[in-house]
Design a protein around this motif. Structure first.
Motif, PDB file in Angstrom:
ATOM      1  N   GLN A   2      10.804  -0.950   2.580  1.00 58.34           N
ATOM      2  CA  GLN A   2       9.676  -1.068   3.506  1.00 58.34           C
ATOM      3  C   GLN A   2      10.095  -1.293   4.945  1.00 58.34           C
ATOM      4  OE1 GLN A   2      10.620  -3.352   1.392  1.00 58.34           O
ATOM      5  NE2 GLN A   2      10.355  -5.426   2.198  1.00 58.34           N
ATOM      6  N   ASN A  42       5.160   6.298   6.568  1.00 53.78           N
ATOM      7  CA  ASN A  42       4.849   4.888   6.310  1.00 53.78           C
ATOM      8  C   ASN A  42       3.367   4.586   6.457  1.00 53.78           C
ATOM      9  OD1 ASN A  42       5.813   2.236   5.659  1.00 53.78           O
ATOM     10  ND2 ASN A  42       5.438   1.648   7.778  1.00 53.78           N
ATOM     11  N   LYS A  90       4.993   6.229  -1.884  1.00 54.27           N
ATOM     12  CA  LYS A  90       5.319   4.806  -1.894  1.00 54.27           C
ATOM     13  C   LYS A  90       5.303   4.277  -3.328  1.00 54.27           C
ATOM     14  CE  LYS A  90       3.828   3.266   2.717  1.00 54.27           C
ATOM     15  NZ  LYS A  90       2.874   2.439   3.476  1.00 54.27           N
ATOM     16  N   TYR A 126       5.279   0.752  -5.400  1.00 53.76           N
ATOM     17  CA  TYR A 126       5.130  -0.696  -5.392  1.00 53.76           C
ATOM     18  C   TYR A 126       5.614  -1.208  -6.750  1.00 53.76           C
ATOM     19  CZ  TYR A 126       2.259  -0.066  -1.238  1.00 53.76           C
ATOM     20  OH  TYR A 126       1.805   0.261   0.014  1.00 53.76           O
ATOM     21  N   ASP A 145       4.477  -7.701  -0.476  1.00 54.54           N
ATOM     22  CA  ASP A 145       4.321  -6.444   0.260  1.00 54.54           C
ATOM     23  C   ASP A 145       5.520  -5.519   0.048  1.00 54.54           C
ATOM     24  OD1 ASP A 145       1.878  -7.219   1.353  1.00 54.54           O
ATOM     25  OD2 ASP A 145       2.889  -8.337   2.955  1.00 54.54           O
ATOM     26  N   TYR A 193       7.817  -2.665  -1.127  1.00 57.66           N
ATOM     27  CA  TYR A 193       7.637  -1.308  -1.661  1.00 57.66           C
ATOM     28  C   TYR A 193       8.837  -0.456  -1.278  1.00 57.66           C
ATOM     29  CZ  TYR A 193       5.948  -0.321   3.136  1.00 57.66           C
ATOM     30  OH  TYR A 193       5.814  -0.216   4.487  1.00 57.66           O
TER      31      TYR A 193
END
Length: 607
Positions: A259, A297, A315, A317, A344, A346
């Motif tokens: 991230q 992003n 993405k 997660y 948060d 990822y």
């Protein structure tokens, strides 16, 4: 007045052979290029759409693989942390709290020999279980058991596919590691997953790099007390190599970032794992390509196409079920028991397929189409050359014919003038002679003179009827009909009027038809009817004389055909037919009622 050249208007463009050839080739090139461009555009667009769908499907497969792998690791962690051998091991320890200053072992003064033997047996059993687990499961670089104070009690390393139980002297204190500290707060139904980073041993990054994801869970003894932590070091290399192999085998270049835009996998290996090094803090996509980073992003997934190819990004997660595109493989109960290192947290998967692979099929098709187009163009050029040569030959022949016609016309006109002049003088002399009724020879000479005069007129009409390239103009029929009737000494009853394209030969048509009525039908009256349809003009010339026998009706327009005692050289109606056909029309004869003959002419209408 509008004029017509044969079947063409004289004010139209004159197409020379070279102009025709160049026009044909030019139009062919434009048509072929246009068709080729349209076909290539459609095929290229379809290929791009198929490639986009294929790349999305690849990304779905990669995402499912990642979630499935992480889910399996969590399952393995719960399996090991609840293993009965671990409880047995901790139960065999000293009655003191595991991890005391006495290093978990009872002194000979405080424990019986039997208890010490049980402890050793439990340790050996647990080492065997860890070794077997490592051998069977495969992707775990290290399988460890820490006591409640963070000291390694058992560690099995996987080296070249074989497990190795680490000697007690090599065991390390992990009490300061973030994954251990975070695990202490877990309960029996929870697990912890670390950041994706490189394995560190003896406070140094292992070489070669060993990417790792740590899965940890707390273990309890038989009394329900927290006794230690199980840690599985999942091989990130195994995961990344599997993904790279999957994408590269399908002509894709693969990269993976966290991230913070640091690379786990990059086309340039020097950019990888920058966050693990003090001098690598600037090795991010955000620094090297900020625009592209902002694009990938800002969304959970998408595609970007540019001069470098088609990029597909997604993405991930880790173990967050709400982010999965297809939840059926994410329903394992373990996934609701995971605490992440960062809520948060990822990863971003990025695949790139170069332009040459996106449009490979359409480019190959284009090559084939260009080859076919070239062959087709060569054929067109060859045929155009043949047409050009044929037109040239026809033009040359036509010019020669025109020149010859002009020469013959001059000769014919000269002969006609001289012969007609002589015959006219002879006829005048014979008509003035009183011997014409007395002497058969004189009478015969007079008759032959009249025949000669008629023959000269017929030859003039024949020349006019077959003359090519003459200029056609608009001709109104009524004045011409009246003039011919007056010259022939006949009465013409005319109903209607019409305008047609014709030349000076038109007059000879009606001269022959009127003469035919006078000589063969023996009448001095003709009836003329004119009418128009959408495309043609119909002219009917009829008499009520002796008529023509029905059996010869179809032959009277043939060259040289004669009928009756008054038949001359058999050219009159043949000349009429040829002239009408040259005007683009037709003529036929039929019996008139109650008697006589009717000639029907059809000609194109002027618009």
């Amino acid at each position: 007045m509008q004029k017509k050249e044969g079947a063409k208007i004289t004010n139209s463009i004159v197409f020379t052979p070279w102009l025709i050839s160049i026009t044909i080739i030019f139009i062919s090139i434009i048509a072929i290029s246009a068709v080729t461009g349209i076909v290539y555009f459609i095929e290229r667009n379809n290929e791009l759409k198929l490639t986009e769908l294929s790349e999305l499907d690849k990304m779905d497969t990669a995402e499912r693989y990642i979630y499935s792998s992480l889910d399996s690791a969590i399952s393995d962690l719960f399996l090991m942390s609840s293993h009965g051998a671990i409880k047995k091991y901790f139960d065999a320890l000293s009655y003191k709290e595991a991890g005391s200053d006495q290093d978990f072992e009872l002194s000979a003064d405080e424990a019986s020999l039997q208890n010490k033997q049980t402890q050793n047996e439990a340790l050996i059993e647990l080492q065997q279980e860890f070794s077997e687990f490592s051998r069977i499961k495969g992707p775990y670089l290290e399988t460890r058991l820490l006591n409640i104070n963070g000291m390694e009690k058992i560690r099995v390393d996987l080296q070249n596919g074989e497990p190795r139980v680490v000697d007690e002297s090599e065991l390390q204190d992990k009490s300061d590691r973030y994954y251990y500290l975070n695990s202490l707060n877990l309960n029996s139904s929870e697990a912890y997953i670390s950041h994706f980073d490189l394995n560190v041993n003896q406070n140094k990054i292992e070489q070669p790099f060993k990417p790792v994801i740590r899965f940890s869970g707390v273990v309890f003894d038989s009394q329900g007390e927290k006794s230690g932590v199980v840690v599985l070091n999942y091989s990130g290399k195994f995961l990344l190599d599997s993904l790279k192999t999957y994408f590269t085998a399908r002509n894709d270049e693969f990269s993976m970032l966290n991230q913070d835009s640091y690379w786990f996998v990059s086309e340039n290996a020097a950019k990888e794992w920058g966050f693990m090094f003090e001098n690598g803090q600037g090795r991010t996509m955000k620094v090297s390509n900020p625009k592209f980073w902002d694009q990938i992003n800002s969304k959970n997934s998408g595609q970007i196409i540019n001069e470098n190819g088609l990029y597909t990004f997604r993405k991930i997660y880790p173990l967050e079920t709400t982010r999965a595109p297809n939840g059926d493989f994410l329903k394992a109960q373990n996934l609701n028991k995971v605490l992440l290192a960062d809520k948060d947290h990822y990863w971003i998967l990025v695949s790139r397929i170069p332009q040459e692979y996106i449009f490979k099929t359409s480019k190959n098709s284009l090559k084939g189409i260009v080859v076919l187009d070239s062959l087709l163009l060569m054929i067109i050029v060859f045929l155009t050359f043949i047409i050009h040569r044929t037109i040239n030959e026809r033009i040359r022949a036509q010019k020669e014919s025109v020149d010859l016609n002009e020469l013959l016309g001059i000769i014919n006109k000269t002969l006609r003038h001289d012969i007609l002049g002589k015959l006219t003088n002879i006829r005048a002399s014979l008509e003035m002679s009183d011997q014409i009724q007395k002497d058969e020879d004189v009478k015969k000479a007079y008759t032959e003179t009249l025949y000669g005069v008629d023959l000269v007129h017929q030859m003039r009409d024949l020349e006019l009827s077959v003359r090519s390239g003459s200029e056609l103009t608009e001709q109104r029929l009524v004045p011409i009909l009246k003039e011919v009737a007056e010259e022939q000494g006949m009465t013409a009853i005319i109903n209607g009027d019409a305008v047609i394209y014709a030349d000076e030969a038109l007059k000879s048509v009606f001269e022959n038809l009127f003469r035919n009525a006078k000589i063969h039908s023996g009448v001095d009256f003709v009836y003329i009817e004119m009418s128009e349809s959408k495309s043609h003009i119909k002219i009917t010339v009829a008499d009520r004389g002796r008529g023509i026998k029905e059996e010869v009706m179809d032959q009277i327009f043939e060259e040289g055909f004669k009928y009756g005692e008054t038949g001359n050289i058999g050219l009159g109606l043949y000349i009429v037919k040829k002239t009408i056909e040259r005007y683009g029309g037709n003529i036929y004869a039929r019996k008139n009622k109650p008697q006589g003959v009717m000639f029907v002419i059809t000609l194109p209408r002027i618009y």
